[in-house]
Design a protein around this motif. Structure first.
Motif, PDB file in Angstrom:
ATOM      1  N   GLN A   1      -1.448   2.036  -0.743  1.00  0.00           N
ATOM      2  CA  GLN A   1      -2.049   0.701  -0.686  1.00  0.00           C
ATOM      3  C   GLN A   1      -3.508   0.751  -1.075  1.00  0.00           C
ATOM      4  O   GLN A   1      -4.049  -0.222  -1.576  1.00  0.00           O
ATOM      5  CB  GLN A   1      -1.908   0.113   0.720  1.00  0.00           C
ATOM      6  CG  GLN A   1      -2.518  -1.292   0.836  1.00  0.00           C
ATOM      7  CD  GLN A   1      -2.241  -1.924   2.186  1.00  0.00           C
ATOM      8  OE1 GLN A   1      -1.094  -2.164   2.536  1.00  0.00           O
ATOM      9  NE2 GLN A   1      -3.276  -2.176   2.950  1.00  0.00           N
ATOM     10  N   GLY A   2      -4.142   1.888  -0.901  1.00  0.00           N
ATOM     11  CA  GLY A   2      -5.537   2.033  -1.262  1.00  0.00           C
ATOM     12  C   GLY A   2      -6.463   1.649  -0.116  1.00  0.00           C
ATOM     13  O   GLY A   2      -6.035   1.265   0.971  1.00  0.00           O
ATOM     14  N   THR A   3      -7.727   1.720  -0.392  1.00  0.00           N
ATOM     15  CA  THR A   3      -8.720   1.373   0.601  1.00  0.00           C
ATOM     16  C   THR A   3      -8.791  -0.140   0.772  1.00  0.00           C
ATOM     17  O   THR A   3      -8.161  -0.892   0.031  1.00  0.00           O
ATOM     18  CB  THR A   3     -10.088   1.914   0.189  1.00  0.00           C
ATOM     19  OG1 THR A   3     -10.464   1.304  -1.069  1.00  0.00           O
ATOM     20  CG2 THR A   3     -10.046   3.427   0.004  1.00  0.00           C
ATOM     21  N   GLU A   4      -9.573  -0.572   1.729  1.00  0.00           N
ATOM     22  CA  GLU A   4      -9.736  -2.005   1.946  1.00  0.00           C
ATOM     23  C   GLU A   4     -10.364  -2.680   0.723  1.00  0.00           C
ATOM     24  O   GLU A   4     -10.019  -3.813   0.375  1.00  0.00           O
ATOM     25  CB  GLU A   4     -10.607  -2.233   3.181  1.00  0.00           C
ATOM     26  CG  GLU A   4     -10.683  -3.681   3.629  1.00  0.00           C
ATOM     27  CD  GLU A   4      -9.346  -4.225   4.097  1.00  0.00           C
ATOM     28  OE1 GLU A   4      -9.136  -5.446   4.019  1.00  0.00           O
ATOM     29  OE2 GLU A   4      -8.478  -3.425   4.522  1.00  0.00           O
TER      30      GLU A   4
ATOM     31  N   ASP B   1      -0.445   6.131   8.462  1.00  0.00           N
ATOM     32  CA  ASP B   1      -1.769   5.802   7.904  1.00  0.00           C
ATOM     33  C   ASP B   1      -2.020   6.539   6.597  1.00  0.00           C
ATOM     34  O   ASP B   1      -2.673   6.004   5.694  1.00  0.00           O
ATOM     35  CB  ASP B   1      -2.865   6.132   8.917  1.00  0.00           C
ATOM     36  CG  ASP B   1      -2.837   5.215  10.128  1.00  0.00           C
ATOM     37  OD1 ASP B   1      -2.191   4.153  10.048  1.00  0.00           O
ATOM     38  OD2 ASP B   1      -3.447   5.558  11.164  1.00  0.00           O
ATOM     39  N   LYS B   2      -1.504   7.767   6.482  1.00  0.00           N
ATOM     40  CA  LYS B   2      -1.692   8.528   5.246  1.00  0.00           C
ATOM     41  C   LYS B   2      -0.973   7.858   4.082  1.00  0.00           C
ATOM     42  O   LYS B   2      -1.517   7.751   2.969  1.00  0.00           O
ATOM     43  CB  LYS B   2      -1.172   9.952   5.448  1.00  0.00           C
ATOM     44  CG  LYS B   2      -1.350  10.859   4.243  1.00  0.00           C
ATOM     45  CD  LYS B   2      -2.820  11.121   3.962  1.00  0.00           C
ATOM     46  CE  LYS B   2      -2.980  12.140   2.836  1.00  0.00           C
ATOM     47  NZ  LYS B   2      -4.412  12.375   2.509  1.00  0.00           N
TER      48      LYS B   2
ATOM     49  N   LYS C   1      -7.646  -3.128  -1.813  1.00  0.00           N
ATOM     50  CA  LYS C   1      -6.773  -4.204  -1.378  1.00  0.00           C
ATOM     51  C   LYS C   1      -7.382  -5.566  -1.700  1.00  0.00           C
ATOM     52  O   LYS C   1      -6.688  -6.475  -2.189  1.00  0.00           O
ATOM     53  CB  LYS C   1      -6.524  -4.075   0.116  1.00  0.00           C
ATOM     54  CG  LYS C   1      -5.733  -5.213   0.724  1.00  0.00           C
ATOM     55  CD  LYS C   1      -5.597  -5.029   2.225  1.00  0.00           C
ATOM     56  CE  LYS C   1      -4.961  -6.241   2.881  1.00  0.00           C
ATOM     57  NZ  LYS C   1      -4.866  -6.079   4.356  1.00  0.00           N
TER      58      LYS C   1
ATOM     59  N   LYS D   1      -0.242   4.716   3.863  1.00  0.00           N
ATOM     60  CA  LYS D   1      -0.965   3.475   3.589  1.00  0.00           C
ATOM     61  C   LYS D   1      -2.189   3.739   2.725  1.00  0.00           C
ATOM     62  O   LYS D   1      -2.471   2.998   1.768  1.00  0.00           O
ATOM     63  CB  LYS D   1      -1.387   2.825   4.906  1.00  0.00           C
ATOM     64  CG  LYS D   1      -2.135   1.518   4.738  1.00  0.00           C
ATOM     65  CD  LYS D   1      -2.486   0.925   6.095  1.00  0.00           C
ATOM     66  CE  LYS D   1      -3.248  -0.395   5.928  1.00  0.00           C
ATOM     67  NZ  LYS D   1      -3.611  -0.975   7.258  1.00  0.00           N
ATOM     68  N   GLU D   2      -2.910   4.791   3.027  1.00  0.00           N
ATOM     69  CA  GLU D   2      -4.102   5.134   2.243  1.00  0.00           C
ATOM     70  C   GLU D   2      -3.738   5.531   0.823  1.00  0.00           C
ATOM     71  O   GLU D   2      -4.430   5.179  -0.140  1.00  0.00           O
ATOM     72  CB  GLU D   2      -4.839   6.279   2.935  1.00  0.00           C
ATOM     73  CG  GLU D   2      -6.096   6.733   2.202  1.00  0.00           C
ATOM     74  CD  GLU D   2      -6.759   7.920   2.882  1.00  0.00           C
ATOM     75  OE1 GLU D   2      -7.634   8.532   2.262  1.00  0.00           O
ATOM     76  OE2 GLU D   2      -6.400   8.226   4.034  1.00  0.00           O
ATOM     77  N   GLU D   3      -2.626   6.283   0.685  1.00  0.00           N
ATOM     78  CA  GLU D   3      -2.223   6.772  -0.630  1.00  0.00           C
ATOM     79  C   GLU D   3      -1.724   5.657  -1.545  1.00  0.00           C
ATOM     80  O   GLU D   3      -2.048   5.612  -2.727  1.00  0.00           O
ATOM     81  CB  GLU D   3      -1.118   7.820  -0.467  1.00  0.00           C
ATOM     82  CG  GLU D   3      -1.605   9.151   0.070  1.00  0.00           C
ATOM     83  CD  GLU D   3      -2.179  10.042  -1.007  1.00  0.00           C
ATOM     84  OE1 GLU D   3      -1.905   9.777  -2.196  1.00  0.00           O
ATOM     85  OE2 GLU D   3      -2.898  10.982  -0.674  1.00  0.00           O
TER      86      GLU D   3
END
Length: 258
Positions: A104-107, A97-98, A110, A100-102
């Protein structure tokens, strides 16, 4: 060595670029083993019950090892600079998840990327000097980026996009396809194959035409041939005349002088 008779490839390396592609590859790699279930659900094996069976005692270390295996796959396939961002994570789910956050960014980020990619898709149009293969590759690149962000993109929509943005020179072929096929059910690869074959035939005809024009321009004309014959005929009498006027010299045997 696996039971299928081949060695499993090493986990994909993540260097900070192409995160969406790396995620797909790493997920597939982890799905080849049980560790993916640990990453997805963040499960910790329960402690052994009182009076466990022999099978439970043997299985418990394997269950605990799944989490370590998953964490090892994630940590050991990235440079230290990226590893430092997840080194404080205690479970593979937290590390996943970390990342992904770093990267891909927030929703919200996205959704903004998806919006920009959809605009790029709508603005695509085949260039005049572009081949069908080149144009389809550009479309597929944009579509794959959209799909990697989780948006569904049907085959029919891509085919419709290609057909609606082709230059005028393909209209006859598209009309022929519409008469013989249901274009809503045709696959993109089949459409590109048909259009590519038309391009090849057109290129072959143009090549033959240019070849014929070149041969016609390089063929000598009748006037130039008669001129060459006349020129040869004019030269010949002069040599004969020289032989008649001057006999061979008694010293040098030449006939150009008395």
């Amino acid at each position: 060595m696996s039971s299928l008779g081949f060695s499993l490839a090493p986990p994909p390396v993540f260097n900070g670029e192409g995160y969406h592609i790396w995620v797909v590859k790493m997920k597939t790699y982890l799905q080849a083993f049980d560790p993916w279930e640990v990453v997805k659900a963040d499960l910790e094996p329960p402690p052994l019950r009182a009076n466990p069976t022999v099978a439970q005692i043997r299985q418990h270390p394997d269950d605990r090892a799944k989490g370590y295996n998953a964490m090892s796959c994630i940590q050991n396939n990235m440079p230290d600079l990226i590893f430092t961002r997840i080194m404080a994570c205690e479970t593979p789910k937290q590390a996943w998840d970390k990342l992904k956050e770093e990267f891909q960014g927030t929703e919200k980020t996205k959704q903004q990327k998806l919006l920009n990619l959809r605009k790029d898709f709508e603005n695509l149009k085949m260039k005049e000097l572009e081949t069908v293969k080149q144009y389809s590759d550009r479309i597929i690149t944009v579509v794959n980026n959209i799909r990697l962000l989780g948006d569904q993109f049907s085959e029919a929509r891509i085919v419709e996009k290609v057909i609606s943005t082709l230059p005028e020179r393909y209209e006859a072929k598209i009309s022929s396809l519409e008469d013989s096929r249901d274009l809503s059910s045709i696959y993109l690869t089949e459409l590109i194959s048909v259009l590519y074959a038309q391009e090849q035939r057109r290129a072959s005809r143009q090549k033959e035409h240019h070849k014929g024009v070149f041969q016609a321009n390089s063929r000598p004309t009748s006037s130039s041939s008669s001129y060459k014959r006349k020129k040869t005929w004019l030269k010949k009498p002069k040599r004969d005349e020289a032989r008649r006027r001057y006999p061979p010299c008694s010293h040098c045997k030449r006939i150009s002088h008395l």
